[in-house]
Enzyme design. Structure first.
Site, PDB file in Angstrom:
ATOM      1  N   GLU A 261       0.838  -1.214   0.000  1.00  0.00           N
ATOM      2  CA  GLU A 261       0.000   0.000   0.000  1.00  0.00           C
ATOM      3  C   GLU A 261       0.868   1.259   0.000  1.00  0.00           C
ATOM      4  O   GLU A 261       0.523   2.264  -0.595  1.00  0.00           O
ATOM      5  CB  GLU A 261      -0.936   0.014   1.223  1.00  0.00           C
ATOM      6  CG  GLU A 261      -1.985  -1.073   1.224  1.00  0.00           C
ATOM      7  CD  GLU A 261      -2.976  -0.967   0.069  1.00  0.00           C
ATOM      8  OE1 GLU A 261      -2.523  -1.022  -1.092  1.00  0.00           O
ATOM      9  OE2 GLU A 261      -4.177  -0.842   0.312  1.00  0.00           O
TER      10      GLU A 261
ATOM     11  N   THR B 251      -5.179   7.102  -5.626  1.00  0.00           N
ATOM     12  CA  THR B 251      -5.344   7.222  -4.176  1.00  0.00           C
ATOM     13  C   THR B 251      -4.486   8.358  -3.629  1.00  0.00           C
ATOM     14  O   THR B 251      -4.936   9.135  -2.775  1.00  0.00           O
ATOM     15  CB  THR B 251      -4.976   5.880  -3.501  1.00  0.00           C
ATOM     16  OG1 THR B 251      -5.855   4.884  -4.008  1.00  0.00           O
ATOM     17  CG2 THR B 251      -5.114   5.951  -1.998  1.00  0.00           C
TER      18      THR B 251
HETATM   19  N1  HSE Z   1      -8.484   4.512   3.314  1.00  0.00           N
HETATM   20  C1  HSE Z   1      -7.852   4.715   2.046  1.00  0.00           C
HETATM   21  C2  HSE Z   1      -8.290   6.047   1.488  1.00  0.00           C
HETATM   22  C3  HSE Z   1      -8.267   3.606   1.131  1.00  0.00           C
HETATM   23  O1  HSE Z   1      -9.482   6.326   1.539  1.00  0.00           O
HETATM   24  O2  HSE Z   1      -7.438   6.810   1.030  1.00  0.00           O
HETATM   25  C4  HSE Z   1      -7.646   3.699  -0.223  1.00  0.00           C
HETATM   26  O3  HSE Z   1      -8.099   2.615  -0.993  1.00  0.00           O
END
Ligand code: HSE
Length: 335
Positions: free
Chosen positions: A157, A209
């Site tokens: 991630e 993201t």
């Molecule tokens: N919690 C993270 C965000 C998840 O919302 O940025 C990304 O998939």
């Protein structure tokens, strides 16, 4: 331990992170879509990388292990496997297994077939990194715990979004709905849930993201924080009690959604239409652009899908929809 050269098959589910109000802490796995992978342990020549990534899809993702989310997760795992007393720990009850894997002469080969489109907001990167570490652990004879695997997969991630977060990884590995109470140290709590149907629409635009995180405000007003805490606690209580109305009322986000929803065409209208069709509630899946809604009945989930299609057809925006359920098993291995 699985013998050298023997392939195993891996199925890694998509996940919906945040669950509307629980930014970076709540998430759940779904039965569709999912990624397919294959892995095996192989002998490697001196100087050859300990991880070989083979993409069997058309996304052209990096194959350099340090730049690939599955590769980064596996590198963290190999480092810990090699560095500490994992060998003793894992085979203490099996004296015939000694020595184990020496990663200076042995490596992983990983074939990845991404059926979850990268950048879709349903945990595509998490599926690759979680699938890889669960597969690797199986090949090695399961020396690591699920929490260890979540820790390793978070390195994937970091490659994908610049930040270690576990709200996709944890449900991908554990299945079901999970709460990440803390990342450092890691504490994941598996939550029960009543039967829920999930409708997802993926408008075919890409929201990175890292971008969707960079636009967020760094400060939160106390009154908003209080609302958000109430909703998170309400959602967890609703899931545990099987109280559908409480789940629906708690699916509200006053902090992240107002900022991010501007990145998703038609978001407000879609939300109104899905609620009018009978959905309990829903919102942005992870960092978007996918949007999800939860329903108590399958018929409602199908009616919600119709509304999603109608809206994006009207906007002439290509899209994919899924009607699915919560996946309770997480990553699965077929040996
Ligand atoms: N919690 C993270 C965000 C998840 O919302 O940025 C990304 O998939």
């Amino acid at each position: 331990m699985v013998p050298l050269n023997q392939w195993i098959k891996i199925k890694a589910p998509a996940t919906v992170a945040n669950m509307v109000c629980g930014f970076d802490i709540l998430g759940f796995a779904v039965n569709n879509p999912y990624d397919e992978m294959e892995m095996r342990l192989v002998n490697r020549a001196a100087g050859q990388a300990s991880i070989t990534i083979i993409n069997i899809d058309d996304y052209n993702l990096p194959t350099d292990p340090e730049k690939n989310v599955a590769g980064a997760a596996l590198l963290a795992m190999i480092e810990e496997y090699t560095a500490n007393s994992i060998i003793e720990k894992s085979f203490a009850d099996d004296a015939t297994q000694t020595g184990l894997v020496d990663f200076s002469t042995i490596g992983f080969e990983v074939k990845i077939n991404k059926l979850i489109k990268p950048g879709s907001g349903v945990g595509s990167s998490a599926a690759s990194s979680a699938g890889a570490v669960v597969g690797a652990n199986y090949l090695l004879g399961n020396p690591f715990t699920k929490d260890d695997l979540v820790r390793f997969a978070m390195n994937g991630e970091k490659v994908a979004s610049g930040v270690k977060h576990a709200d996709n990884i944890a449900p991908c590995i554990h299945g079901g709905v999970t709460l990440v109470r803390s990342i450092f140290p890691l504490e994941v709590i598996a939550l029960p849930s009543p039967t829920l149907f999930v409708t997802i629409v993926h408008p075919q635009i890409e929201v990175r993201t890292a971008d969707a995180r960079s636009i967020l405000k760094q400060n939160v007003q106390l009154k908003d924080a209080i609302k958000q805490w109430g909703n998170i606690a309400g959602l967890v209580a609703g899931l545990m009690k099987g109280d559908y109305d409480l789940i629906g009322r708690s699916l509200e986000d006053v902090i992240i959604e107002p900022v991010r929803s501007i990145l998703i065409p038609g978001f407000d209208d879609l939300k109104k239409a899905c609620k009018a069709a009978g959905a309990l509630g829903g919102g942005i899946s992870g960092s978007g652009p996918s949007i999800f809604f939860l329903s108590k009945e399958k018929e409602t989930a199908i009616a919600v899908e119709k509304e999603m299609k109608k809206l994006y057809e009207g906007l002439e925006l290509a899209h994919h929809t899924y009607v699915t359920t919560i996946n309770q098993t997480g990553v699965e291995i077929e040996a």
